[in-house]
Design a protein around this motif. Structure first.
Motif, mmCIF file in Angstrom:
data_model
loop_
_atom_site.group_PDB
_atom_site.id
_atom_site.type_symbol
_atom_site.label_atom_id
_atom_site.label_comp_id
_atom_site.label_asym_id
_atom_site.label_seq_id
_atom_site.Cartn_x
_atom_site.Cartn_y
_atom_site.Cartn_z
ATOM 1 N N THR A 20 6.942 83.439 0.414
ATOM 2 C CA THR A 20 6.450 83.103 -0.921
ATOM 3 C C THR A 20 5.849 81.709 -0.933
ATOM 4 N N ALA A 21 6.568 80.753 -0.334
ATOM 5 C CA ALA A 21 6.062 79.377 -0.281
ATOM 6 C C ALA A 21 4.762 79.305 0.505
ATOM 7 N N GLY A 65 8.100 68.378 -1.944
ATOM 8 C CA GLY A 65 7.353 69.588 -1.675
ATOM 9 C C GLY A 65 7.619 70.677 -2.703
ATOM 10 N N LEU A 66 7.410 71.923 -2.283
ATOM 11 C CA LEU A 66 7.654 73.047 -3.183
ATOM 12 C C LEU A 66 9.117 73.150 -3.588
ATOM 13 N N PRO A 417 16.317 75.661 1.271
ATOM 14 C CA PRO A 417 15.329 74.596 1.077
ATOM 15 C C PRO A 417 14.480 74.310 2.309
ATOM 16 N N VAL A 418 15.105 74.311 3.497
ATOM 17 C CA VAL A 418 14.304 74.029 4.688
ATOM 18 C C VAL A 418 13.357 75.175 4.979
ATOM 19 N N VAL A 419 13.766 76.422 4.727
ATOM 20 C CA VAL A 419 12.855 77.547 4.934
ATOM 21 C C VAL A 419 11.690 77.474 3.948
ATOM 22 N N MET A 420 11.951 76.993 2.735
ATOM 23 C CA MET A 420 10.846 76.793 1.803
ATOM 24 C C MET A 420 9.882 75.738 2.337
ATOM 25 N N GLY A 421 10.435 74.669 2.937
ATOM 26 C CA GLY A 421 9.580 73.652 3.543
ATOM 27 C C GLY A 421 8.791 74.193 4.717
ATOM 28 N N ILE A 422 9.423 75.023 5.536
ATOM 29 C CA ILE A 422 8.731 75.662 6.653
ATOM 30 C C ILE A 422 7.598 76.533 6.129
#
Length: 591
Positions: A20-21, A65-66, A417-422
């Motif tokens: 999604t991100a 970030g997102l 959160p880190v997967v969203m950053g990835i």
């Protein structure tokens, strides 16, 4: 859509948090993007898997970030605030999170979202991925991203991947086992959880929860020993009396026959059904032990039964064999420090401790936790861009838990959160590859890093710095400084000479200030980074003793300097589940 072929710049398959991100960021950058998701909700772990109490990147400096944009949007939309559970600082109704992602997608005219489809075939021309076939349509794209929960495109495209354990001899990871043993044989990967939401009915009597097949109460005996039933239930408390069950101790982690997740659709569905039954049996056990005040939630998830998440919370998937593999040594703090070494091509940050789930087994890991802000948190580390790129395949990136990471290190890289950053970085990279007409492996990492730092809507931190928040006027300068001089990155993670932002938090986040309360009382230091606060005023809380915690760097410094017995006033948010005051502003009163 029958037999239709779509053309896109960027195709993202899978609507989890990373996918999604990635789709949102690629489209915001201007790429013509198609997002294909299996489920009606976007957001994966944060929403459709039901884990709406996320872990990691909780400190204010890491809310960028997102991920930071998502938190701010939650704070505006969820009027009850985010302080409900004790496992996380951010507890929200998953319906609210799903709506945020849907709104972000729908506002982008160049982002086409297709729901209810899974990939069936990946097209390749030589070593380059060119598109994906679904049930009755094909998408051709310049760059394809695997955002599925279990790395399904890796298998379909025959891109080399890992599944399961590596032994210590492979990378010398200190926590890796030397050879197979009963734990590694039973659990090839971490156990997923079929999240179920219960409801606190208060004075009403909840409908009876029937047992599911294979009910065995002995499996759950002792689930809340050492906690008590109330504290156990508050673990994942959400607004509106919802209670998220994602409990690892004699709870609803389910790791039976995990190889089925890589088999046929029928075998995966069989596992998912058993996982859901296991969670239903856990809820049945809780109701029988604690009482009919607690029952299954209703009308939460958009399917039947609505109390159960749309899919399991998968902690581990197929993992890419990438240009770089993140190992345990990359996530552990450097000797004498409280940060890990920087990756020269860092594109996202994480700070969660290394957390593995194997029901019935105790698996010791090298510690990577620190005391900060009056509580435990994890030492920060960075994700390298090269871990998103296949070693030998072009036209392709990963953006979920499927990055190139060891089984051991995955315990710290898998968090929401880190997967969203990835995902944000992968989406930015894909769009830039289209702009520059280059392959992901040829995209300069520095160009990607600067694009993330300078993003107009959701600038994302690359370098973990405890005392440099997004609102600080020197934020981007300090980020660039350590990108240019990685050897000077401080061992304590604090940018020297940088005065922590003490700007009035009311102007930074009026939503949080509205939810804060002012308390005056006596500060008590139990140990270093372990604080208590005895309230004097207001009288409604007089003589109550609460833990003091903070997510803000300059408040952390003030708390460390406070003297035992000192009179202080704090603006803070009450969290009854955790019995803490989350301090946003602190004043030391004159004696």
């Amino acid at each position: 859509m029958m037999n239709q072929t779509y053309q896109a710049d960027v195709l993202v398959v899978g609507g989890g948090v990373g996918g999604t991100a990635a789709a949102i960021q690629a489209a915001r950058r201007g790429a013509k993007t198609i997002l294909v998701s299996e489920f009606a909700w976007l957001g994966g772990m944060l929403t459709s898997a039901g884990v709406s109490v996320p872990d990691g990147n909780e400190l204010e400096a890491f809310q960028t970030g997102l991920w930071g944009e998502f938190l701010r949007e939650l704070q505006h939309r969820q009027l009850e605030g985010l302080d409900h559970s004790w496992v996380s600082f951010f507890s929200f109704d998953p319906r609210v999170g799903a709506q945020i992602f849907a709104d972000w997608v729908h506002e982008l005219a160049n982002l086409h979202w297709i729901v209810g489809e899974v990939p069936l075939e990946v097209f390749r021309e030589g070593s380059c991925v060119t598109g994906v076939r679904f049930s009755d349509f094909i998408v051709k794209a310049k760059i394809t991203l695997d955002g599925t929960e279990l790395g399904d495109l890796l298998a379909l495209a025959e891109i080399p991947f890992r599944w399961g354990w590596e032994w210590r001899s492979q990378w010398g990871e200190p926590s890796a086992p030397e050879s197979p043993n009963p734990l590694t044989e039973k659990y090839p990967v971490q156990a997923p959880t079929g999240v179920v939401l219960m409801q606190d009915f208060g004075t009403d009597i909840a409908p009876e929860i029937p047992p599911a097949p294979n009910y065995d109460p002995s499996k759950f005996a002792g689930a809340w020993d050492g906690y008590g039933a109330e504290q156990f239930l508050n673990y994942g408390r959400l607004p509106g009396g919802l209670l998220m069950l994602n409990w690892p101790i004699c709870g609803n982690d389910y790791g039976e026959g995990l190889g089925r997740l890589l088999g046929s659709k029928a075998s995966r569905d069989e596992y998912i059904q058993e996982s859901r039954w296991h969670s239903q049996n856990f809820a049945h056990y809780i109701q029988n032990q604690v009482g009919r005040r607690y029952g299954l939630a209703t009308q939460v998830f958009p399917h039947s039964p609505t109390a159960f998440a749309l899919h399991p919370y998968y902690r581990e998937s197929r993992r890419l064999v990438g240009m770089t593999t993140i190992t345990e040594q990359n996530i552990l703090p450097v000797s004498g420090g409280q940060v890990a070494s920087l990756n020269i091509d860092a594109i996202a940050i994480a700070n969660y401790p290394n957390d593995h789930h194997y029901p019935g087994f105790n698996f010791p890991l090298q510690p990577k936790s620190i005391r900060w802000g009056g509580r435990w948190t994890g030492t920060p580390f960075t994700i390298p861009y090269s871990s998103l790129i296949p070693a030998t395949i072009d036209g392709f990136l990963v953006c979920e838990k499927n990055i190139s990471v060891s089984h051991i290190a995955n315990g710290a890289t898998r968090l929401q959160p880190v997967v969203m950053g990835i995902g944000q970085a992968a989406g930015m990279a894909a769009a830039m590859c289209v702009e520059l007409n280059c392959q992901p492996r040829d995209l300069p990492a520095r160009a990607l890093q600067m694009a993330l730092l300078e993003d107009k809507r959701s600038p994302a931190a690359i370098i973990p710095l405890f005392n440099s928040t997004l609102a600080h006027p020197q934020w981007i300068r300090s980020q660039i400084n350590y990108l240019n001089n990685p050897a000077s990155y401080p061992l304590d993670g604090n940018c020297p000479g940088l005065i922590s932002s003490t700007c009035n938090y009311e102007s930074v986040n009026p939503v949080l200030s509205r939810l804060s309360n002012c308390f005056t009382g006596v500060f008590h230091r139990l140990h270093q980074q372990d604080y208590r606060f005895s309230i004097m005023t207001p009288t409604t809380h007089q003589k109550q003793i609460w833990q003091l915690v903070t997510l803000r760097s300059h408040i952390d410094e003030q708390l460390k300097a406070c003297l035992d017995g000192q009179l202080v006033t704090v603006d803070s948010r009450l969290n009854s589940a955790g019995n803490w005051l989350l301090v946003e502003h602190l004043v030391i009163e004159s004696s």
